[in-house]
Design a protein around this motif. Structure first.
Motif, PDB file in Angstrom:
ATOM      1  N   MET A   1      38.298 -42.309 -11.996  1.00 34.75           N
ATOM      2  CA  MET A   1      37.429 -42.963 -12.975  1.00 34.75           C
ATOM      3  C   MET A   1      36.131 -42.170 -13.128  1.00 34.75           C
ATOM      4  SD  MET A   1      36.085 -46.899 -12.964  1.00 34.75           S
ATOM      5  CE  MET A   1      35.112 -47.526 -14.307  1.00 34.75           C
ATOM      6  N   ALA A   2      35.769 -41.879 -14.382  1.00 34.87           N
ATOM      7  CA  ALA A   2      34.590 -41.057 -14.629  1.00 34.87           C
ATOM      8  C   ALA A   2      33.322 -41.802 -14.227  1.00 34.87           C
ATOM      9  CB  ALA A   2      34.524 -40.683 -16.109  1.00 34.87           C
ATOM     10  N   ARG A   3      32.407 -41.076 -13.624  1.00 36.53           N
ATOM     11  CA  ARG A   3      31.139 -41.654 -13.205  1.00 36.53           C
ATOM     12  C   ARG A   3      30.248 -41.867 -14.434  1.00 36.53           C
ATOM     13  NH1 ARG A   3      28.780 -41.694  -8.217  1.00 36.53           N
ATOM     14  NH2 ARG A   3      26.518 -41.970  -8.151  1.00 36.53           N
ATOM     15  N   LYS A   4      29.611 -43.033 -14.507  1.00 37.52           N
ATOM     16  CA  LYS A   4      28.767 -43.334 -15.654  1.00 37.52           C
ATOM     17  C   LYS A   4      27.518 -42.464 -15.656  1.00 37.52           C
ATOM     18  CE  LYS A   4      30.014 -47.991 -17.028  1.00 37.52           C
ATOM     19  NZ  LYS A   4      29.511 -49.322 -17.413  1.00 37.52           N
ATOM     20  N   THR A   5      27.194 -41.957 -16.822  1.00 37.01           N
ATOM     21  CA  THR A   5      26.006 -41.127 -16.962  1.00 37.01           C
ATOM     22  C   THR A   5      24.777 -42.007 -17.162  1.00 37.01           C
ATOM     23  OG1 THR A   5      26.191 -40.989 -19.368  1.00 37.01           O
ATOM     24  CG2 THR A   5      27.408 -39.357 -18.065  1.00 37.01           C
ATOM     25  N   LYS A   6      23.624 -41.374 -17.113  1.00 38.25           N
ATOM     26  CA  LYS A   6      22.371 -42.092 -17.348  1.00 38.25           C
ATOM     27  C   LYS A   6      22.362 -42.689 -18.750  1.00 38.25           C
ATOM     28  CE  LYS A   6      17.359 -41.488 -17.012  1.00 38.25           C
ATOM     29  NZ  LYS A   6      16.262 -40.519 -16.718  1.00 38.25           N
ATOM     30  N   ALA A   7      22.923 -41.943 -19.703  1.00 38.59           N
ATOM     31  CA  ALA A   7      22.986 -42.430 -21.086  1.00 38.59           C
ATOM     32  C   ALA A   7      23.890 -43.654 -21.188  1.00 38.59           C
ATOM     33  CB  ALA A   7      23.494 -41.326 -22.006  1.00 38.59           C
ATOM     34  N   ASP A   8      25.001 -43.654 -20.448  1.00 37.03           N
ATOM     35  CA  ASP A   8      25.912 -44.801 -20.441  1.00 37.03           C
ATOM     36  C   ASP A   8      25.215 -46.044 -19.883  1.00 37.03           C
ATOM     37  OD1 ASP A   8      28.052 -43.358 -21.468  1.00 37.03           O
ATOM     38  OD2 ASP A   8      28.749 -42.753 -19.482  1.00 37.03           O
ATOM     39  N   LYS A   9      24.463 -45.847 -18.803  1.00 36.92           N
ATOM     40  CA  LYS A   9      23.756 -46.967 -18.181  1.00 36.92           C
ATOM     41  C   LYS A   9      22.693 -47.533 -19.116  1.00 36.92           C
ATOM     42  CE  LYS A   9      24.461 -45.412 -13.408  1.00 36.92           C
ATOM     43  NZ  LYS A   9      23.812 -44.913 -12.165  1.00 36.92           N
ATOM     44  N   GLU A  10      21.994 -46.643 -19.815  1.00 40.11           N
ATOM     45  CA  GLU A  10      20.969 -47.092 -20.755  1.00 40.11           C
ATOM     46  C   GLU A  10      21.600 -47.850 -21.919  1.00 40.11           C
ATOM     47  OE1 GLU A  10      17.311 -47.747 -22.587  1.00 40.11           O
ATOM     48  OE2 GLU A  10      17.827 -47.176 -20.534  1.00 40.11           O
ATOM     49  N   LYS A  11      22.761 -47.384 -22.365  1.00 34.49           N
ATOM     50  CA  LYS A  11      23.467 -48.063 -23.456  1.00 34.49           C
ATOM     51  C   LYS A  11      23.873 -49.472 -23.034  1.00 34.49           C
ATOM     52  CE  LYS A  11      27.376 -47.485 -26.623  1.00 34.49           C
ATOM     53  NZ  LYS A  11      28.526 -46.614 -27.005  1.00 34.49           N
ATOM     54  N   THR A  12      24.372 -49.600 -21.807  1.00 28.75           N
ATOM     55  CA  THR A  12      24.750 -50.920 -21.287  1.00 28.75           C
ATOM     56  C   THR A  12      23.528 -51.817 -21.153  1.00 28.75           C
ATOM     57  OG1 THR A  12      26.630 -50.014 -20.061  1.00 28.75           O
ATOM     58  CG2 THR A  12      25.783 -52.145 -19.332  1.00 28.75           C
ATOM     59  N   TYR A  13      22.442 -51.257 -20.654  1.00 26.06           N
ATOM     60  CA  TYR A  13      21.188 -52.000 -20.482  1.00 26.06           C
ATOM     61  C   TYR A  13      20.708 -52.558 -21.818  1.00 26.06           C
ATOM     62  CZ  TYR A  13      16.190 -52.657 -19.400  1.00 26.06           C
ATOM     63  OH  TYR A  13      14.923 -53.168 -19.250  1.00 26.06           O
ATOM     64  N   GLN A  14      20.695 -51.723 -22.847  1.00 27.21           N
ATOM     65  CA  GLN A  14      20.236 -52.153 -24.163  1.00 27.21           C
ATOM     66  C   GLN A  14      21.194 -53.174 -24.781  1.00 27.21           C
ATOM     67  OE1 GLN A  14      17.348 -51.576 -25.441  1.00 27.21           O
ATOM     68  NE2 GLN A  14      16.679 -50.054 -23.931  1.00 27.21           N
ATOM     69  N   ALA A  15      22.496 -52.989 -24.545  1.00 32.01           N
ATOM     70  CA  ALA A  15      23.488 -53.933 -25.075  1.00 32.01           C
ATOM     71  C   ALA A  15      23.309 -55.312 -24.452  1.00 32.01           C
ATOM     72  CB  ALA A  15      24.900 -53.410 -24.803  1.00 32.01           C
ATOM     73  N   LEU A  16      23.000 -55.353 -23.172  1.00 32.84           N
ATOM     74  CA  LEU A  16      22.773 -56.628 -22.488  1.00 32.84           C
ATOM     75  C   LEU A  16      21.519 -57.322 -23.013  1.00 32.84           C
ATOM     76  CD1 LEU A  16      23.694 -55.539 -18.853  1.00 32.84           C
ATOM     77  CD2 LEU A  16      24.839 -57.340 -20.163  1.00 32.84           C
ATOM     78  N   ILE A  17      20.465 -56.551 -23.231  1.00 33.94           N
ATOM     79  CA  ILE A  17      19.224 -57.120 -23.762  1.00 33.94           C
ATOM     80  C   ILE A  17      19.463 -57.698 -25.152  1.00 33.94           C
ATOM     81  CG2 ILE A  17      16.920 -56.547 -24.636  1.00 33.94           C
ATOM     82  CD1 ILE A  17      16.633 -54.580 -22.366  1.00 33.94           C
ATOM     83  N   GLU A  18      20.152 -56.936 -25.989  1.00 35.62           N
ATOM     84  CA  GLU A  18      20.410 -57.382 -27.361  1.00 35.62           C
ATOM     85  C   GLU A  18      21.296 -58.629 -27.368  1.00 35.62           C
ATOM     86  OE1 GLU A  18      20.441 -57.727 -31.433  1.00 35.62           O
ATOM     87  OE2 GLU A  18      19.106 -56.616 -30.094  1.00 35.62           O
TER      88      GLU A  18
END
Length: 206
Positions: A1-18
């Protein structure tokens, strides 16, 4: 399984906030569950806990990410009204604030979530304190601005700066609520600006 990048984590963070902001706005803070936030964001509950420990933390993130950057410049200007024509500068900042809400529903939604009673339990003392601090901060900013206007002779006789600030916030929160209603017909250009102009004319002497 590919390790999540910093960009992936930020995308998830913003999606949760929205996702949380939409749910808090549409069905309230108390009624919204962590599972609903995760599902709407398209992530797992575990992913939620990778960024937040509670819904309360999400509220604070909504404010810091979606509202604070826009409000800080306006707040600073209101706290430092010029001695020359302060009423004119005050009106300009109010127009800037309305333009901000008109052009950016996300900011209006974040402001409403922070300022509006969301049936938060007194048990969540940290969140209650956070929300109370934000409300009091902007009430104090407005009180300070109105007091400066009074000292400059720009408040009508009998106008109490504290009451003027409270009235300002009540009108603003009501407007934002009307603008966000899915079945509403509120228009800032047609309704918002004239209402605030009427309010300002009732308290200010230019």
């Amino acid at each position: 399984m590919a390790r999540k990048t910093k960009a992936d984590k930020e995308k998830t963070y913003q999606a949760l906030i929205e996702a949380a902001a939409e749910l808090f706005r549409s069905q309230g803070f108390t009624a919204t569950t962590l599972n609903e936030i995760a599902e709407r964001a398209g992530v797992t509950r575990g992913a939620f806990y990778g960024h937040f420990s509670s819904k309360s933390e999400v509220i604070q993130a909504i404010w810091e990410e979606q509202a604070l950057p826009f409000f800080e410049p306006i707040k600073d200007t209101l706290l430092n009204l010029p001695q020359d024509k302060p009423a004119e500068a005050f009106r300009q900042q109010i127009n800037s604030l309305l333009e901000l809400f008109e052009d950016n529903n996300i900011v209006g939604r974040a402001f409403f979530i922070i300022m509006h009673n969301m049936e938060i339990s007194d048990k969540d003392k940290e969140l209650v304190e956070f929300l109370s601090d934000k409300y009091k901060l902007y009430e104090q900013v407005l009180c300070c601005a109105y007091k400066k206007l009074g000292e400059a002779g720009n408040l009508k006789q009998g106008v109490n700066p504290d009451h003027a600030a409270m009235g300002f916030l009540y009108i603003l929160i009501g407007m934002i609520n009307m603008a966000l209603l899915p079945f509403g017909d509120f228009d800032y250009e047609r309704d918002g600006y004239p209402v605030f102009e009427h309010y300002l004319n009732s308290v200010l002497m230019d």
